[in-house]
Design an enzyme around this catalytic site. Structure first.
Site, PDB file in Angstrom:
ATOM      1  N   TYR A   1     -12.030  -5.176 -37.038  1.00  0.00           N
ATOM      2  CA  TYR A   1     -12.401  -5.174 -35.622  1.00  0.00           C
ATOM      3  C   TYR A   1     -11.217  -4.825 -34.719  1.00  0.00           C
ATOM      4  O   TYR A   1     -11.392  -4.204 -33.670  1.00  0.00           O
ATOM      5  CB  TYR A   1     -13.056  -6.512 -35.220  1.00  0.00           C
TER       6      TYR A   1
ATOM      7  N   ARG B   1     -11.243  -1.171 -34.718  1.00  0.00           N
ATOM      8  CA  ARG B   1     -12.341  -0.631 -33.899  1.00  0.00           C
ATOM      9  C   ARG B   1     -12.047  -0.796 -32.404  1.00  0.00           C
ATOM     10  O   ARG B   1     -12.366   0.085 -31.597  1.00  0.00           O
ATOM     11  CB  ARG B   1     -13.668  -1.316 -34.266  1.00  0.00           C
TER      12      ARG B   1
ATOM     13  N   HIS C   1     -26.011  -5.683 -29.166  1.00  0.00           N
ATOM     14  CA  HIS C   1     -25.147  -6.195 -30.233  1.00  0.00           C
ATOM     15  C   HIS C   1     -23.807  -6.706 -29.709  1.00  0.00           C
ATOM     16  O   HIS C   1     -22.839  -6.786 -30.462  1.00  0.00           O
ATOM     17  CB  HIS C   1     -24.940  -5.102 -31.301  1.00  0.00           C
TER      18      HIS C   1
ATOM     19  N   CYS D   1     -14.885 -18.339 -29.431  1.00  0.00           N
ATOM     20  CA  CYS D   1     -14.588 -19.345 -30.453  1.00  0.00           C
ATOM     21  C   CYS D   1     -15.686 -19.292 -31.513  1.00  0.00           C
ATOM     22  O   CYS D   1     -16.867 -19.116 -31.179  1.00  0.00           O
ATOM     23  CB  CYS D   1     -14.551 -20.738 -29.805  1.00  0.00           C
TER      24      CYS D   1
ATOM     25  N   CYS E   1     -17.621 -26.106 -28.826  1.00  0.00           N
ATOM     26  CA  CYS E   1     -16.564 -25.577 -27.958  1.00  0.00           C
ATOM     27  C   CYS E   1     -17.135 -24.567 -26.961  1.00  0.00           C
ATOM     28  O   CYS E   1     -17.031 -24.737 -25.764  1.00  0.00           O
ATOM     29  CB  CYS E   1     -15.463 -24.939 -28.802  1.00  0.00           C
TER      30      CYS E   1
ATOM     31  N   CYS F   1      -8.606 -20.239 -30.809  1.00  0.00           N
ATOM     32  CA  CYS F   1      -9.268 -20.590 -29.547  1.00  0.00           C
ATOM     33  C   CYS F   1      -8.307 -21.366 -28.646  1.00  0.00           C
ATOM     34  O   CYS F   1      -7.810 -22.422 -29.041  1.00  0.00           O
ATOM     35  CB  CYS F   1     -10.523 -21.420 -29.833  1.00  0.00           C
TER      36      CYS F   1
ATOM     37  N   CYS G   1     -10.237 -25.162 -27.673  1.00  0.00           N
ATOM     38  CA  CYS G   1     -10.296 -26.299 -28.605  1.00  0.00           C
ATOM     39  C   CYS G   1      -9.079 -26.323 -29.533  1.00  0.00           C
ATOM     40  O   CYS G   1      -8.822 -27.345 -30.176  1.00  0.00           O
ATOM     41  CB  CYS G   1     -11.590 -26.276 -29.409  1.00  0.00           C
TER      42      CYS G   1
HETATM   43  N1  APR Z   1     -25.268  13.138 -31.461  1.00  0.00           N
HETATM   44  C1  APR Z   1     -26.459  12.558 -31.729  1.00  0.00           C
HETATM   45  N2  APR Z   1     -26.691  11.844 -32.862  1.00  0.00           N
HETATM   46  C2  APR Z   1     -25.685  11.740 -33.745  1.00  0.00           C
HETATM   47  C3  APR Z   1     -24.407  12.333 -33.534  1.00  0.00           C
HETATM   48  C4  APR Z   1     -24.211  13.062 -32.319  1.00  0.00           C
HETATM   49  N3  APR Z   1     -23.047  13.661 -32.036  1.00  0.00           N
HETATM   50  N4  APR Z   1     -23.619  12.050 -34.609  1.00  0.00           N
HETATM   51  C5  APR Z   1     -24.369  11.310 -35.439  1.00  0.00           C
HETATM   52  N5  APR Z   1     -25.625  11.114 -34.935  1.00  0.00           N
HETATM   53  C6  APR Z   1     -26.735  10.325 -35.481  1.00  0.00           C
HETATM   54  C7  APR Z   1     -26.805  10.250 -36.988  1.00  0.00           C
HETATM   55  O1  APR Z   1     -27.564  11.338 -37.509  1.00  0.00           O
HETATM   56  C8  APR Z   1     -27.515   8.911 -37.197  1.00  0.00           C
HETATM   57  O2  APR Z   1     -28.924   9.048 -37.179  1.00  0.00           O
HETATM   58  O3  APR Z   1     -26.518   8.991 -35.037  1.00  0.00           O
HETATM   59  C9  APR Z   1     -27.129   8.101 -35.962  1.00  0.00           C
HETATM   60  C10 APR Z   1     -26.167   6.977 -36.231  1.00  0.00           C
HETATM   61  O4  APR Z   1     -26.796   6.031 -37.052  1.00  0.00           O
HETATM   62  P1  APR Z   1     -26.052   4.757 -37.614  1.00  0.00           P
HETATM   63  O5  APR Z   1     -24.723   5.122 -38.159  1.00  0.00           O
HETATM   64  O6  APR Z   1     -27.003   4.066 -38.508  1.00  0.00           O
HETATM   65  O7  APR Z   1     -25.753   3.887 -36.304  1.00  0.00           O
HETATM   66  P2  APR Z   1     -26.714   2.967 -35.466  1.00  0.00           P
HETATM   67  O8  APR Z   1     -28.135   3.407 -35.550  1.00  0.00           O
HETATM   68  O9  APR Z   1     -26.099   2.821 -34.123  1.00  0.00           O
HETATM   69  O10 APR Z   1     -26.570   1.580 -36.235  1.00  0.00           O
HETATM   70  C11 APR Z   1     -27.256   0.470 -35.740  1.00  0.00           C
HETATM   71  O11 APR Z   1     -26.231  -0.985 -37.324  1.00  0.00           O
HETATM   72  O12 APR Z   1     -24.246  -1.352 -38.443  1.00  0.00           O
HETATM   73  C12 APR Z   1     -25.086  -1.811 -37.464  1.00  0.00           C
HETATM   74  O13 APR Z   1     -24.642  -3.163 -35.611  1.00  0.00           O
HETATM   75  C13 APR Z   1     -24.396  -1.886 -36.135  1.00  0.00           C
HETATM   76  O14 APR Z   1     -25.170  -1.235 -33.959  1.00  0.00           O
HETATM   77  C14 APR Z   1     -25.096  -0.846 -35.314  1.00  0.00           C
HETATM   78  C15 APR Z   1     -26.483  -0.793 -35.955  1.00  0.00           C
END
Ligand code: APR
Length: 304
Positions: free
Chosen positions: A73, A76, A127, A135, A141, A197, A200
Site C-alpha cells: 500500500y 500504491r 472501496h 486504527c 478506538c 495509532c 490508542c
Molecule cells: N480504458 C478503459 N478500460 C481499461 C483501460 C483503459 N485505458 N485499461 C484497462 N481497462 C479495463 C480492463 O480491460 C478491465 O476490464 O479496465 C478493467 C480493469 O479491471 P480490474 O483490473 O478487474 O479492476 P476493477 O474492475 O477496478 O477491480 C475492482 O477489485 O481488486 C479489487 O478492490 C479492487 O476496486 C478493485 C476491484
C-alpha cells in the site's frame, strides 16, 4: 456463451440519449486510471512482485504479514501521488458539475477523481481511499485520519536512488528501484517501524480501503441506496472495470431495474456487463481517457 444481442457502438445515438438524460450513474474501475500510469488488478500489471494484488487485499494478509501489506500500500500511495488525473477524470468531474443527477460510484482508491475536483457529493468511494488511514481497532478506538504523507513512515520510503515513477525511472537501467518488481530487493521492515495509532498507541494503523471480505462503508451504501430510491435512472456508464467484484457489480443490475440503459467503456472487447448485453446498450472499446471527453461532449462541451 455468446450473447444474442450485440451492443450499439454508435456515438451519435449515445449522445442523443445522454442529452435527454437527467439521472445518470457511472461505475468506475481501475481502467479509468490506467492511462494515468496506474496498473489495473486483473490482467497485465496485476501482479505485485509475485503476489496477486488481490491476495494482499485481505484482513488475513495484514494479520499474517503487516509489513508486506503496508509495503504494497505504501507503493500504491506513492504511485498514486505521483500520477496525474487524466482527461476522463476531468470529463466526469465536469459532468457532475453540469448534471446534478449524476453520481459516480468509484471502486478506485487512488484519489485521482477527488484531485480532478470531482464534487464530493457526487462521488461515492465504494472501496475507500489509500489516503484514509485508520486504527485496526475500529470498534473501541475508531481513529481515522486523512494523510497524504509519502512515505507515511520512514520505513515505508521507496528504496533510495531515483524516484521509481519519474520519467528517468522508466528507463530500464533504473527500473530496479520499483519494489513492485520482483528483481528489486524489498527493504526489510519490522512491525515496530510500521505506523501505529496515535490515539490508542496500541494497534497498528491500516489503509482505509475496503478489503475482500469487508463491508463497504455504511455512509457510502446509504448514499447509493438513497440515489436508487430516487426513481427512474436513464443511464449507467460502466467505465474501466471488469465488474467482477460484488457488491459494486450489482449496482449495474439495480440501475437496469430502474430503467437504465448500460454503456460500457473498456479496452477489452470481450468485456460485457453482468447478465450480458441487452437491447439498447452501448459498448465503446478503447482508452477511457480518450473516449470519455468525446462521449460527454454534448453536456460538458469541449473546453473546461
Ligand atoms: N480504458 C478503459 N478500460 C481499461 C483501460 C483503459 N485505458 N485499461 C484497462 N481497462 C479495463 C480492463 O480491460 C478491465 O476490464 O479496465 C478493467 C480493469 O479491471 P480490474 O483490473 O478487474 O479492476 P476493477 O474492475 O477496478 O477491480 C475492482 O477489485 O481488486 C479489487 O478492490 C479492487 O476496486 C478493485 C476491484
Amino acid at each position: 456463451m455468446l450473447s444474442a444481442v450485440s451492443p450499439n457502438t454508435d456515438l451519435a445515438s449515445f449522445h442523443d440519449h445522454l442529452k435527454k438524460s437527467t439521472r445518470v450513474l457511472a461505475l468506475l474501475g481501475a481502467g479509468l486510471s490506467a492511462s494515468s500510469g496506474l496498473p489495473t488488478f486483473r490482467g497485465k500489471g496485476g501482479l505485485w512482485r509475485t503476489h496477486d494484488a488481490m491476495s494482499l487485499a485481505t484482513p488475513e494478509a495484514f494479520d499474517d504479514d503487516p509489513a508486506l501489506v503496508w509495503q504494497f500500500y505504501g507503493h500504491r500511495r506513492h504511485m498514486s501521488l505521483n500520477a496525474q488525473p487524466n482527461p476522463a477524470h476531468y470529463a466526469l468531474a465536469r459532468l457532475a458539475e453540469k448534471m446534478p443527477g449524476f453520481q459516480a460510484l468509484s471502486q478506485n482508491v487512488d484519489g485521482l477523481s477527488p484531485r480532478a475536483n470531482h464534487p464530493p457529493g457526487q462521488l461515492q468511494l465504494l472501496h475507500g481511499s489509500l489516503f484514509d488511514v485508520k486504527c485496526v481497532d475500529q470498534t473501541k478506538c475508531g481513529y481515522i485520519e486523512i494523510n497524504y504523507e509519502d512515505p507515511l513512515v520512514p520505513a515505508l520510503a521507496m528504496p533510495t536512488g531515483i524516484d521509481p515513477t519519474s520519467d528517468e525511472a522508466r528507463d530500464a537501467a533504473v527500473k530496479s528501484h520499483d519494489i513492485s518488481d520482483i528483481n528489486t530487493a524489498l527493504p526489510k521492515v519490522e512491525t515496530k517501524d510500521l505506523p501505529f495509532c496515535p490515539k490508542c498507541s496500541q494497534h497498528l494503523l491500516r489503509p482505509g480501503v475496503v478489503w475482500f471480505g469487508e463491508a463497504l462503508p455504511t455512509k457510502v451504501l446509504d448514499n447509493v441506496d438513497a440515489y436508487m430510491r430516487g426513481g427512474k435512472i436513464d443511464l449507467i456508464m460502466v467505465i474501466g472495470t471488469g465488474a467482477k467484484v460484488y457488491p459494486a457489480s450489482s449496482f449495474i443490475g439495480d440501475a437496469r431495474e430502474l430503467g437504465a440503459k448500460v454503456c460500457v467503456v473498456n479496452m477489452d472487447a470481450n468485456d460485457r456487463p453482468p447478465g450480458g448485453w441487452q437491447e439498447g446498450d452501448w459498448f465503446f472499446e478503447g482508452d477511457a481517457a480518450e473516449l470519455l471527453p468525446k462521449m460527454l461532449e454534448p453536456v460538458i462541451g469541449k473546453r473546461y
